[in-house]
Design an enzyme around this catalytic site. Structure first.
Site, mmCIF file in Angstrom:
data_model
loop_
_atom_site.group_PDB
_atom_site.id
_atom_site.type_symbol
_atom_site.label_atom_id
_atom_site.label_comp_id
_atom_site.label_asym_id
_atom_site.label_seq_id
_atom_site.Cartn_x
_atom_site.Cartn_y
_atom_site.Cartn_z
ATOM 1 N N ALA A 1 -3.776 -37.166 8.124
ATOM 2 C CA ALA A 1 -4.621 -37.495 9.286
ATOM 3 C C ALA A 1 -5.616 -38.583 8.924
ATOM 4 O O ALA A 1 -6.007 -38.740 7.763
ATOM 5 C CB ALA A 1 -5.363 -36.242 9.746
ATOM 6 N N ASP B 1 -8.329 -17.626 8.810
ATOM 7 C CA ASP B 1 -9.483 -18.540 8.747
ATOM 8 C C ASP B 1 -9.974 -18.847 7.327
ATOM 9 O O ASP B 1 -10.666 -19.844 7.127
ATOM 10 C CB ASP B 1 -10.664 -17.954 9.537
ATOM 11 C CG ASP B 1 -10.329 -17.724 10.993
ATOM 12 O OD1 ASP B 1 -9.374 -18.343 11.484
ATOM 13 O OD2 ASP B 1 -11.025 -16.921 11.637
ATOM 14 N N GLY C 1 -10.872 -9.156 8.626
ATOM 15 C CA GLY C 1 -11.959 -10.070 8.268
ATOM 16 C C GLY C 1 -13.291 -9.353 8.104
ATOM 17 O O GLY C 1 -13.322 -8.138 7.863
ATOM 18 N N ASP C 2 -14.381 -10.090 8.288
ATOM 19 C CA ASP C 2 -15.691 -9.498 7.985
ATOM 20 C C ASP C 2 -16.034 -8.308 8.890
ATOM 21 O O ASP C 2 -16.635 -7.332 8.439
ATOM 22 C CB ASP C 2 -16.807 -10.558 7.984
ATOM 23 C CG ASP C 2 -16.832 -11.402 9.253
ATOM 24 O OD1 ASP C 2 -15.967 -11.190 10.132
ATOM 25 O OD2 ASP C 2 -17.728 -12.251 9.371
ATOM 26 N N GLY C 3 -15.614 -8.363 10.159
ATOM 27 C CA GLY C 3 -15.864 -7.229 11.057
ATOM 28 C C GLY C 3 -15.149 -5.985 10.548
ATOM 29 O O GLY C 3 -15.681 -4.865 10.614
ATOM 30 N N VAL D 1 0.850 -1.206 0.000
ATOM 31 C CA VAL D 1 0.000 0.000 0.000
ATOM 32 C C VAL D 1 0.884 1.254 0.000
ATOM 33 O O VAL D 1 0.676 2.194 -0.782
ATOM 34 C CB VAL D 1 -0.949 -0.003 1.234
ATOM 35 C CG1 VAL D 1 -1.572 1.370 1.463
ATOM 36 C CG2 VAL D 1 -2.036 -1.068 1.066
HETATM 37 O O1 F6P Z 1 -10.098 -14.967 13.240
HETATM 38 C C1 F6P Z 1 -8.847 -15.436 13.542
HETATM 39 C C2 F6P Z 1 -8.861 -16.240 14.806
HETATM 40 O O2 F6P Z 1 -7.543 -16.663 15.070
HETATM 41 C C3 F6P Z 1 -9.822 -17.424 14.825
HETATM 42 O O3 F6P Z 1 -9.299 -18.542 14.167
HETATM 43 C C4 F6P Z 1 -10.028 -17.622 16.301
HETATM 44 O O4 F6P Z 1 -11.268 -18.219 16.556
HETATM 45 C C5 F6P Z 1 -9.966 -16.222 16.849
HETATM 46 O O5 F6P Z 1 -9.286 -15.441 15.887
HETATM 47 C C6 F6P Z 1 -9.263 -16.089 18.166
HETATM 48 O O6 F6P Z 1 -9.356 -14.781 18.581
HETATM 49 P P1 F6P Z 1 -8.505 -14.162 19.766
HETATM 50 O O7 F6P Z 1 -7.095 -13.990 19.286
HETATM 51 O O8 F6P Z 1 -9.166 -12.853 20.032
HETATM 52 O O9 F6P Z 1 -8.562 -15.127 20.894
#
Ligand code: F6P
Length: 357
Positions: free
Chosen positions: A189, A130, A105-107, A26
């Site tokens: 696995a 994710d 992410g989406d937020g 950027v």
């Molecule tokens: O969204 C990324 C992530 O690492 C998820 O995989 C997980 O559920 C969450 O964030 C964990 O969040 P925090 O770091 O706030 O515990």
């Protein structure tokens, strides 16, 4: 064409390897266009506080291979309020920030939309390990996290082999099972349990016993963190307890945040750089309220509102009225995006099963 003097860049939500590569891209692409870049420390919370840092090419010269985010990050409930958004807009006005690039992410994208509608044109770039944003095939950070997870499971397998044990591994991914699926395939696995598919517990337990009877000493079962028991507790732990109770020597391993750190892979660095470039180009072209995506290997863009609703459609979280402002063609396109994602998950799941046989 829009003429911006200064743009802001922030990272928000869970950090992801490759975010720094995006920030660097950027800064360089903006400089080529004669645009200054200011970094916002700590995501939207930093925007509310006015915690800013000037980003020059020199400052970002050597960050491309660093994990985490040099801009820091946070989850910011205050930003969801009108007051919080108003203060963030004021920070932009007071500091001459004409537009924003928001990586997360989406937020994070909801925040970018709010800023756009309050007069600060914004672009979202998907950065989360994710890979849970339905609109884009890829989110920055996935590749690094699955490589780290695979290496950790390789290590676990070594000691399981020595001790004749089954390893139950829980991997992050929020409500999405992609990290677990990729890591399960890469580590051979015996099964992978994810929120998106029914899990035949009895069949997997039979499989574990059969392997042991045939002389295979180490066995790995990968469980996505998003899969819960009916009581809402982690299924990973419940499965581990169950097989132990059946007399299988087992160890439980929750990789947690370890797979979110580390130096980004080439895939993440390159994708991040391409997406960061594209985000700047969008703003320069006068486009905003878009999310940068990867679709079939190409860097594309999508309207944020469309992307967020497509995401809700995939996650069965549509609210009444969500689809009202979209045309039948747009709704069909959303359905196609959801179907593509379902097909991808099904194909990965089938690969786990083939490898397990
Ligand atoms: O969204 C990324 C992530 O690492 C998820 O995989 C997980 O559920 C969450 O964030 C964990 O969040 P925090 O770091 O706030 O515990």
């Amino acid at each position: 064409m829009a003429t911006f003097r200064k743009i802001g860049v922030l990272t928000s939500g869970g950090d992801a390897p490759g975010m720094n590569a995006c920030v660097k891209a950027v800064v360089h692409r903006a400089k080529e266009q004669g645009i200054e870049v200011v970094g916002i420390n700590g995501g939207y919370a930093g925007l509310i506080k006015g915690d800013l840092v000037d980003l020059t090419s020199e400052k970002v010269a050597n960050i491309i291979g660093e994990g985490g985010t040099v801009l820091y990050t946070s989850r910011c409930p205050e930003f969801k309020t009108e007051e919080g958004i108003g203060t963030a807009v004021k920070t932009c006005r007071d500091n001459g920030i004409d537009a924003l690039i928001c990586i997360g992410g989406d937020g994070t994208f909801r925040g970018a939309t709010d800023m756009t509608f309050h007069g600060v044109p914004s672009i979202g770039v998907p950065g989360t390990i994710d890979n849970d944003i339905t609109a884009t095939d890829y989110t920055i950070g996935l590749d690094t996290s699955i490589n780290t997870a695979a290496r950790l499971i390789d290590n676990l397998r070594d000691t399981n082999e020595s001790h004749d044990r089954c390893g139950v591994v829980e991997l992050m991914g929020n409500e999405c099972g992609q990290i677990a699926l990729y890591a399960a395939i890469a580590s051979g696995a015996v099964a992978c349990a994810i929120p998106e598919r029914p899990f035949d517990e009895d069949a997997v337990i039979r499989r574990i016993f059969a392997r042991r009877a045939a002389g295979t000493r180490s066995t790995i079962v990968v469980v996505a963190e998003g899969l819960k028991t009916p009581e809402g507790t982690p299924y990973s732990e419940a499965f581990y307890k169950k097989i132990k109770a059946l007399g299988i020597q087992a160890k439980f391993f929750r990789a947690a945040h370890v797979i979110r750190g580390g130096r980004p892979t080439v895939r993440d660095r390159v994708t991040a750089a391409r997406m960061g470039n594209r985000a700047v180009e969008c703003l320069v072209n006068g486009e905003s309220n878009l999310v940068v995506c990867e679709e079939d290997g190409k860097i594309t863009t999508m309207d944020i509102a469309f992307a967020l609703i497509a995401d809700r459609m995939y996650k069965n979280k549509l609210k009444e009225g969500d689809l009202d402002r979209f045309t039948p063609e747009q709704i069909d396109r959303m359905k196609a995006i959801c179907e593509k994602r379902r097909t991808e998950i099904a194909a990965l799941y089938a690969t786990v099963e083939h490898i397990a046989q």
